[in-house]
Design an enzyme around this catalytic site. Sequence first.
Site, short mmCIF file in Angstrom:
data_model
loop_
_atom_site.label_atom_id
_atom_site.label_comp_id
_atom_site.label_asym_id
_atom_site.label_seq_id
_atom_site.Cartn_x
_atom_site.Cartn_y
_atom_site.Cartn_z
N THR A 91 0.76 -1.19 -0.01
CA THR A 91 0.03 0.09 -0.22
C THR A 91 0.86 1.18 0.15
O THR A 91 0.55 2.17 -0.52
CB THR A 91 -0.84 -0.14 1.35
OG1 THR A 91 -1.48 -1.18 1.14
CG2 THR A 91 -1.57 1.04 1.27
N PHE A 360 -2.95 -8.06 3.85
CA PHE A 360 -1.63 -7.75 4.12
C PHE A 360 -1.02 -6.35 3.41
O PHE A 360 0.19 -6.30 3.21
CB PHE A 360 -0.69 -8.80 3.88
CG PHE A 360 -1.11 -10.11 4.05
CD1 PHE A 360 -1.44 -10.63 5.24
CD2 PHE A 360 -1.85 -11.01 3.12
CE1 PHE A 360 -2.02 -11.75 5.60
CE2 PHE A 360 -2.48 -12.13 3.42
CZ PHE A 360 -2.57 -12.60 4.79
N CYS A 361 -1.94 -5.31 3.43
CA CYS A 361 -1.60 -4.16 2.91
C CYS A 361 -1.02 -4.39 1.41
O CYS A 361 -0.11 -3.69 0.93
CB CYS A 361 -0.56 -3.36 3.71
SG CYS A 361 -1.18 -2.83 5.14
N ASN A 362 -1.52 -5.44 0.59
CA ASN A 362 -1.30 -5.57 -0.48
C ASN A 362 -2.53 -6.05 -1.50
O ASN A 362 -2.92 -7.27 -1.77
CB ASN A 362 -0.28 -6.73 -0.64
CG ASN A 362 0.43 -6.66 -2.22
OD1 ASN A 362 -0.36 -6.28 -3.02
ND2 ASN A 362 1.44 -7.26 -2.24
#
Length: 863
Positions: A91, A360-362
Amino acid sequence: SLLKAFTDDLRNNVYGNPHSQNISSKLTYDTIEHVRYRILQHFHTTAEDYTIIFTSGCTAALKLIAESFPWIPEGTKQPSSRFCYLTDSHTSVVGMRGITASMNVLSVPIKPKEILVAKSRLPAEEQNCTTPHLFSYPAQSNFSGTKYPLSWIQDIKSGRLCPIKLPGKWFVLLDAASYLSTSPLDLGVHPADFIPISFYKIFGFPTGLGALLVNNRIAPLLRKTYFGGGTAAAYLAGEDFYSPRKSIAERFEDGTVSFLDIIALKHGFDVLEKLTGGMEKIKQHTFALAHYTYTVLSNLKYANGAPVVRIYSDTDFSNPDAQGPIINFNVLDENGQVLGFSQVDSMASLHNIHVRTGCFCNTGACQMHLDISNEDIQRNLQAGHVCGDNIDLVDGHPTGSVRISFGYMSSFEDAQTFLNFIIATRLSNSDAEIPFQSVTKLMTESVPDDHFSFNKEDKLSPILQISDRELRNIPSGAETTGSWQPPEPEAESMRAAVSETAVPTCRKGGKPITVAKIYLYPIKSCSAFEVTEWPVGNQGLLYDRNWMVVNQNGVCMTQKQEPRLCLVNPSIDLKQKIMVIQAEGMDPISVPLEDNTVKEAVICESKVCSHRVKTYDCGERIAGWLSTFLGRPCRLIRQSSDMKSKSHQKNTKGLSSATNISLSLVNEAQYLLINVASILQLKEHISARLKEPLEIAELIRRFRANIVISAPESFEEEEWAEISIGALQFQVVGPCSRCQIICIDQQSGERNKEILQSLSAARGRKVSTVLQNSCNERCSDFIAWVVKYLLSEYSQLSCYHLDFFCKKRMRLQPRYDMVYFYKMLSTFLFRNGLLICIIFNCACFYSVCTSLQCVYFGLKNTS
């Protein structure tokens, strides 16, 4: 160890602010410079080629790049710059496009498969263009562990590989945060221009410290507007004059760097080398663990041959140069349906296994591997799901997954422990298991009211009526036919009368449903207080979960951290207006019921399940009592009544809350209900799995319900929408999220993880039901009217979304989303000329909602 070496260093040396010339400051400055050289040595490079800029973390390093890169914006005489990034990026990388957009620079997302086929050299006349472009990609995906070729760096910089066909000079940002934790990086061979790193991912300590390695060939081109302490060679306060320091590092390190954390890095590198022998050995060690775990996981099967897990990977875990020590997966049931990651996380916690869950911020990688479309992301947001919450399934589809990672401290025994956990929870007695199905909770918690308010008749009594509403079975837009007719007042009053007397169709034989037990829990996570009748306030049962125990840092303590809380027995004496607290081996102690909101009370802010609550301390006397019994420093705090209007506010993004439900220190809703018939059925399954008898009373206590009912059919409560108990009406919010507290015997405080595992095997669905006071029944009918009308008469207004929203959100909390449907309705009315008096804008949004409600109810609103 790292921590011992660091603390010994601090005991033996005095370190001062490096922006000075005294002895301690000079020592700090020299030590920091030594650490810079040690970092460069770790990456096989020197100060001649790279500069190290310390930051607060990898994210801050990425932000610095976006702000200082020499972009050429659109609209100039020169060709404009582009920011390209791989969609399988963190992110914090994708977020750089917000800064580039403000600079009028276009961003271009590149899918991994697109870059693999992008090898095409530009024409010779276009290779001389000097417009700077930036391409960012991760050395290792933090989602799946896929390692992208480091050879891309030279290929892109030389022009052999073009992310997009555009004349100019390409620079490469290598996001190495995930990669560097277990893999070596030689910048002499792979000279990326920018390398942001996070040190805690390598050493575990210190946290809050990162760095940006900048190739010296581009360092002089970086732009900087702000200047902080330590970055100026000279400046004037009265005139616009500023001269930066010559050192690139000092120019960009605004203010005093976190020098003690930087000093800790030296000991981190020393310990890492001493324990492991270097990053290459760490790479081989961690990959061996991942390869072993992947091999076993991918071969686990149910008795019917169905796989136990679905692994999300682009490789077969055969090459450590292509795959890092990360395994991303979802657990499946015997029918191939995904188990929600929240359930897997709860079960893993019981085995002292800490997993990461979600996306997972992806988001890019999550979408690619889980087949989540852009529309799904937006639709899930509308339905109440946001990044990082525990809504793991929406309409049966996973919103995220489970990830395990291995580090240099991981062992073969760790891998075996994890595999044994999967085998024990999924394959034990699998033939007898009922397939698990996760029920997604989509709910919004709102701003509570200011104070309690109840009458004598507002008490729980053993007369229970259930109403199955039409709202439960609204058909989809494709199935609905006929024209809309507004409800008539006569039908409305008839429905109110029926709800008090009619027997619901789900009840067989007309057998009565009664209230068997009533419990309240004055102190959150402490023992239950059983009553035969009790006043009801606007937050639920009066004094239910009004107090909670916190540790020395003010953080809420529950039985998850301190199981002996269940041995603390509070009881309420309404006549004497005190709460008496008892525990074995302790003298009873009392706490007044009067809300201490005088000026002397210190109001502080606490958190309950991530929700902010205003509380005040109950004093030293009870704090000492609890600390003595629990054997650890703790205090008793109480929710402040004059601040309740701001408690538990949780408005879903994109939707406004039209009705505010007041909550005490509960996790989810005002009441928790369970059915004895349902518990009896579960008891049989759990006892058979545990191979030992289990008392029904003990199992009921583990669920910690407020209302225990006795109904003829097990789990029939799952179909209810509303409940009447005497003159009181309750709305069913939905199923309650299961947690590890059910594993704790509420009479002994002993933990047995097999209970939750057996419950999951016996019944995947959530067992208990959460309720709230029913405040305005006509609001629910209004929403039903809007949905039915839009689905039947105006299908082009995203019928799929409305049907999804109705089934997955409105079914649980219909009143909460009135404003959203008001807006939908107003759009239709405006387009068809049916409403001409309302001006729709943010300033009068509330008035619009009021007016629309009046239209529905047949009232007049001249405002």
